[in-house]
Design an enzyme around this catalytic site. Structure first.
Site, PDB file in Angstrom:
ATOM      1  CG  ASP A  48      -1.814   1.216   1.265  1.00 15.55           C
ATOM      2  OD1 ASP A  48      -2.949   1.089   0.771  1.00 15.55           O
ATOM      3  OD2 ASP A  48      -1.405   2.305   1.749  1.00 15.55           O
ATOM      4  CE1 TYR A  53       0.786   7.953   2.321  1.00 12.60           C
ATOM      5  CE2 TYR A  53       1.172   5.647   1.825  1.00 12.60           C
ATOM      6  CZ  TYR A  53       0.387   6.632   2.374  1.00 12.60           C
ATOM      7  OH  TYR A  53      -0.790   6.289   2.978  1.00 12.60           O
ATOM      8  CE  LYS A  78      -3.706   4.725   0.498  1.00  9.95           C
ATOM      9  NZ  LYS A  78      -2.295   4.585   0.843  1.00  9.95           N
ATOM     10  CG  HIS A 111      -4.574   9.884   0.104  1.00  8.44           C
ATOM     11  ND1 HIS A 111      -3.242   9.781  -0.185  1.00  8.44           N
ATOM     12  CD2 HIS A 111      -4.694   9.466   1.397  1.00  8.44           C
ATOM     13  CE1 HIS A 111      -2.581   9.325   0.870  1.00  8.44           C
ATOM     14  NE2 HIS A 111      -3.438   9.135   1.847  1.00  8.44           N
TER      15      HIS A 111
END
Ligand code: NAD
Length: 287
Positions: A48, A53, A78, A111
């Site tokens: 994930d 990120y 996402k 998200h």
């Protein structure tokens, strides 16, 4: 190695491994590579990540290094809040594919329910219909966001990934998701390592009873509630520990004890905080 990680089946019959590896806040190349490769070594196939990120390229590289065929992996990303329009979302998706060095995603999520989420959903529906994503869903959506989205949507979200841990069980939302046939997925399944949940007396007691660690009790609890868990760790010992949860179950009594420790205590951002959501649309992905 122990047996294969079992799956949950989504509304469109796609199978999702019940346990995955989360990689939030892992931006260091060595740490990210070690953690993904350790997870693969211990039988994880579900990873994930998210555009925000800043580690999609590292995830893509580590997965290539692992030599595991793409078809055996379950890869989630996402779309970040700075994508507001349909076109922004398609472009964000293409960038994510390139960074992850793949030509499709298993799961793509909105998200947060920030500005433009109806438009974003239209783009996800189109990408799904083109076969570029095997399952589409949302993250951090409350019941009212889901109800509004479903009034407009052609396709119902298949997953809602939301903060969930024994001190924030999301009971009302969970029951709603079950009723609607939307799979509940837990982010921060271990309370993000920052609270006291791992030291909770009831969890310690159950750990003693089952000869397991508190983290294993919590992860087993998620799965016994039919919730997907994606714990993060960069340490091989913990990655292995978090995976050794398929040789036991919590009993009805154990589950009732777990239900009794809910504090309805959110640890992360609040999806109903519109001012915070508005701020995040300006958060750049290129930092
Ligand atoms: P988490 O609950 O998985 O906690 C991670 C922390 O728990 C680790 O940093 C470590 O300190 C501790 N830990 C891990 N294994 C342990 C063990 N066996 N024993 C003791 N401590 C242990 O929190 P998270 O990383 O925030 O959430 C998991 C994943 O969910 C993320 O990595 C990310 O992929 C996803 N996520 C999504 C959202 C979202 O908005 N959709 C938000 C946050 C996280």
């Amino acid at each position: 190695m122990s047996t294969k990680i079992p799956s949950f089946k989504l509304a469109n019959t796609i199978e999702v491994p019940q346990l995955g590896l989360g990689v939030f806040l892992v931006e260091d190349e060595q740490e990210l590579t070690q953690s993904v490769l350790a997870a693969i070594k211990h039988g994880y196939r579900h990873i994930d990540t998210a555009a925000i990120y800043h580690n999609e390229p590292l995830v893509g590289e580590a997965l290539q290094t692992s030599g595991i065929p793409r078809s055996e992996l379950f890869l989630t990303s996402k779309v970040w809040n700075d994508a507001i329009t349909y076109e922004d979302t398609i472009a964000a998706f293409e960038t994510t594919l390139k960074k992850l060095k793949t030509d499709y995603l298993d799961l793509y999520l909105i998200h947060w329910p920030s500005e433009g989420y109806f438009e974003k959903w239209r783009a996800l529906e189109a990408l799904y219909e083109e076969g570029k994503i095997r399952a589409i869903g949302v993250s951090n959506f409350e019941i009212n966001h889901l109800e509004q989205l479903m009034q407009e949507a052609k396709i119902k979200p298949m997953i809602n990934q939301v903060e969930t841990n024994p001190y924030f069980q999301q009971t009302e939302l969970h029951d709603y998701l079950v009723k609607e046939g939307i799979q509940h997925e837990a982010w921060g399944p271990l309370g993000q390592g920052k609270g006291t949940v791992l030291e909770d007396n009831v969890i310690q007691e159950l750990a003693e009873k089952h000869q397991k660690t508190p983290a294993q009790i919590i992860l087993r609890w998620h799965l016994d509630r039919q919730v997907i868990a994606i714990p993060k760790s960069i340490h091989e010992t913990r990655i292995q520990e978090n995976r050794e949860i398929f040789d036991f179950h919590l009993s009805k009594e154990d589950l009732a004890k777990m239900a009794s420790i809910d504090k309805n205590q959110r640890g992360g951002a609040d999806p109903t905080d519109d001012a915070w959501l508005a701020e995040t649309t300006k958060m750049s992905l290129s930092e």
